[in-house]
Scaffold this active site. Structure first.
Site, short mmCIF file in Angstrom:
data_model
loop_
_atom_site.label_atom_id
_atom_site.label_comp_id
_atom_site.label_asym_id
_atom_site.label_seq_id
_atom_site.Cartn_x
_atom_site.Cartn_y
_atom_site.Cartn_z
N ASP A 225 0.82 -1.21 0.00
CA ASP A 225 0.00 0.00 0.00
C ASP A 225 0.85 1.26 0.00
O ASP A 225 0.71 2.12 0.87
CB ASP A 225 -0.93 0.01 1.22
N GLU A 407 -11.35 -1.57 -2.53
CA GLU A 407 -10.72 -0.88 -1.42
C GLU A 407 -9.56 -0.02 -1.92
O GLU A 407 -9.24 -0.01 -3.10
CB GLU A 407 -10.21 -1.89 -0.38
#
Length: 523
Positions: A225, A407
């Protein structure tokens, strides 16, 4: 972005296109010629009764585009009229000059594939997810329905059958009741040689389906991420899930600092982050620099999974803010932005308070997108004076939802071709493994709060999202993305699982450009 293992509640979603009334298998369609004829079916043996070859499950190369040629017509699968519109028919063409005749077989579990068109970056499915013979093949956003899953079976003659997972029927070149050539699905014959209209040859190209990520080095490229920022000296600071921090001076070699982003932890964490990875674990940090201040938004997962996922409620998690005058701290605690309570007693939240992504719109207003699987992605407004939530009692605005998982959103305000857009990027499907099916999808809006539409015209709140990049070659499960300027170039910043390194997570850093219609693509 952050771990979708916290809950994976899925919701049924079906295509909303009327199913065409089509005839049974047979008949050539279209016009034109090809450079080489398709292989002929294996002739039946003399004497006795023949059972058609059902083939054996095959693996398809995902690193290059393929052309899919019908053995009966000699023509290639394409998109009718080179259309970008969701629901456009899968058709056939006599030549391969259009990129619409290029397809990408994206690996999925159980040796199945999504079949992505390289012009529209939508996937092949069946109209209305129908299970009946004669239902038309169409393109649609990858919304996770099983009619988008296909299995390739290799026949003894070298051709392939392409079987739909939802219907159990086979892709075929056909004609409708008016004699028009169509691509639909049909049953496989139980005797004889089988219809050549259901047999396909796969013609491999040589060009990669997507630009490969540049070779990066150093101890800091093992990251999940990722988000980054370049300070005024030109130094790059790379932030990642699990409180990781790395630096680079050239955008190619990244060195881990060996210390967490935020340390020591803030006192109020003690009552929150108690059961998942320890108190200093933070997820999906996202950085914003304004007014001489670095605003670091981050998630804390409090519990891994709700005890009852069928409640469709967000996992217990929160998003908080820390500030500093330096990109590596020391960080001052600014407090909580928003919290989700999972299935705790009296819980009223359905969203998931993870994956924050702040941005400033064209009018100077501050916003933050966040959320994941449970009820999708949301936007709330921030106070430019503090970086905290401007209207604490306001309901966050829903901008995207996908029953099969979405997401890690990121919104990029950008003027392209003279028009102000808000570009939406997010990761879909499960992450965090060597066989991840993560991929990045996109949409855009004229307003920060939406509506966001994909290139096919679908609302992202209805499962829309045009694929920007998906698994290819050794790049498995690309996702967890942000979009940043580095040395004057716009970059897609993401992680992928490196098949050359047993699926270890690595940093991807590709140049991002815009086509004539103002849509992003990897250069």
């Amino acid at each position: 972005m952050s771990r979708n293992k916290i809950v994976a509640v899925t919701r049924a979603c079906a295509l909303a296109i009327a199913t065409a009334s089509l005839a049974s298998c047979g008949g050539a369609g279209g016009s034109g010629s090809v450079s080489s004829p398709a292989p002929s079916p294996t002739p039946p043996p003399t004497g006795g009764t023949q059972t058609p070859d059902a083939g054996t499950v095959a693996t398809v190369d995902d690193s290059v585009a393929i052309r899919i040629q019908n053995a009966d017509t000699g023509q290639y699968l394409t998109i009718d009229g080179d259309s970008q519109t969701a629901g456009a028919a899968i058709a056939q063409a006599g030549g391969t000059s259009s990129s619409a005749t290029g397809w990408h077989a994206i690996p999925m579990p159980n040796r199945q594939y999504n079949i992505e068109n390289m012009l529209s970056h939508q996937v092949m499915g069946i109209s209305a997810a129908a299970k009946t013979a004669g239902a038309a093949a169409v393109q649609w956003a990858d919304n996770g329905t099983s009619d988008h899953l296909w299995t390739f079976y290799k026949l003894q003659n070298g051709n392939y059958l392409i079987k739909n997972a939802n219907s159990g029927l086979y892709l075929q070149a056909d004609t409708d009741s008016s004699g028009k050539a169509v691509i639909d699905q049909g049953e496989r014959a139980t005797s004889g040689t089988g219809c050549a209209c259901q047999e396909w040859s796969l013609v491999q190209g040589t060009d990669p389906v997507y630009s490969m990520p540049p070779a990066l080095t150093g101890s800091g490229i093992d990251v999940h991420d990722p988000d980054l920022i370049q300070d005024t000296s030109g130094k790059i600071w790379l932030y990642g899930t699990h409180n990781t921090l790395a630096t680079s001076t050239d955008g190619q070699h990244f060195t881990s600092t060996g210390s967490p982003i935020i340390s020591p932890d803030f006192p109020w964490w003690a009552s929150k982050n108690t059961t998942w990875q320890g108190r200093t674990d933070i997820w999906a940090p996202s950085i914003l620099h304004a007014n001489g201040i670095y605003y670091l938004y981050y998630s804390i997962p409090i519990y891994q999974t709700p005890s009852d996922p069928t409640t469709n409620q967000g996992a217990q998690a929160l998003i908080a803010l820390a500030t500093s005058t330096s990109p590596n701290g020391p960080w001052a605690d600014a407090g909580k932005i928003i919290e989700s309570c999972g299935d705790a007693a009296g819980c009223t939240t359905t969203f998931n308070a993870i994956d924050p992504a702040p941005f400033i719109d064209a009018n100077g207003r501050w916003w933050m997108s966040f959320g994941s699987w449970q009820d999708g992605i949301h936007v709330l407004e921030l106070d430019p004076a503090t970086g905290l939530r401007l209207h604490p009692d306001a309901t966050p605005v829903s901008i995207a939802a996908r029953g099969a998982g979405e997401e890690g959103s990121f919104i990029l305000p950008r003027v392209v071709n003279g028009k102000q857009w808000y570009y939406y990027f997010a990761s879909i499907n499960p992450c965090c493994s060597a066989d991840s099916t993560y991929r990045v999808v996109m949409g855009r809006s004229e307003n920060p709060t939406g509506p966001y539409l994909d290139r096919g015209g679908l609302d992202l709140r209805d499962g829309g999202g045009t694929i920007l990049v998906s698994t290819h070659d050794y790049v498995v499960g690309p996702g967890g993305e942000s979009v940043r300027d580095v040395n004057g170039k716009l970059k897609l910043v993401y992680h992928f699982y490196d098949a050359r390194a047993n699926g270890a997570p690595k940093l991807g850093l590709n140049d991002l450009a815009f086509d004539g219609d103002g849509w992003p693509y990897l250069k």
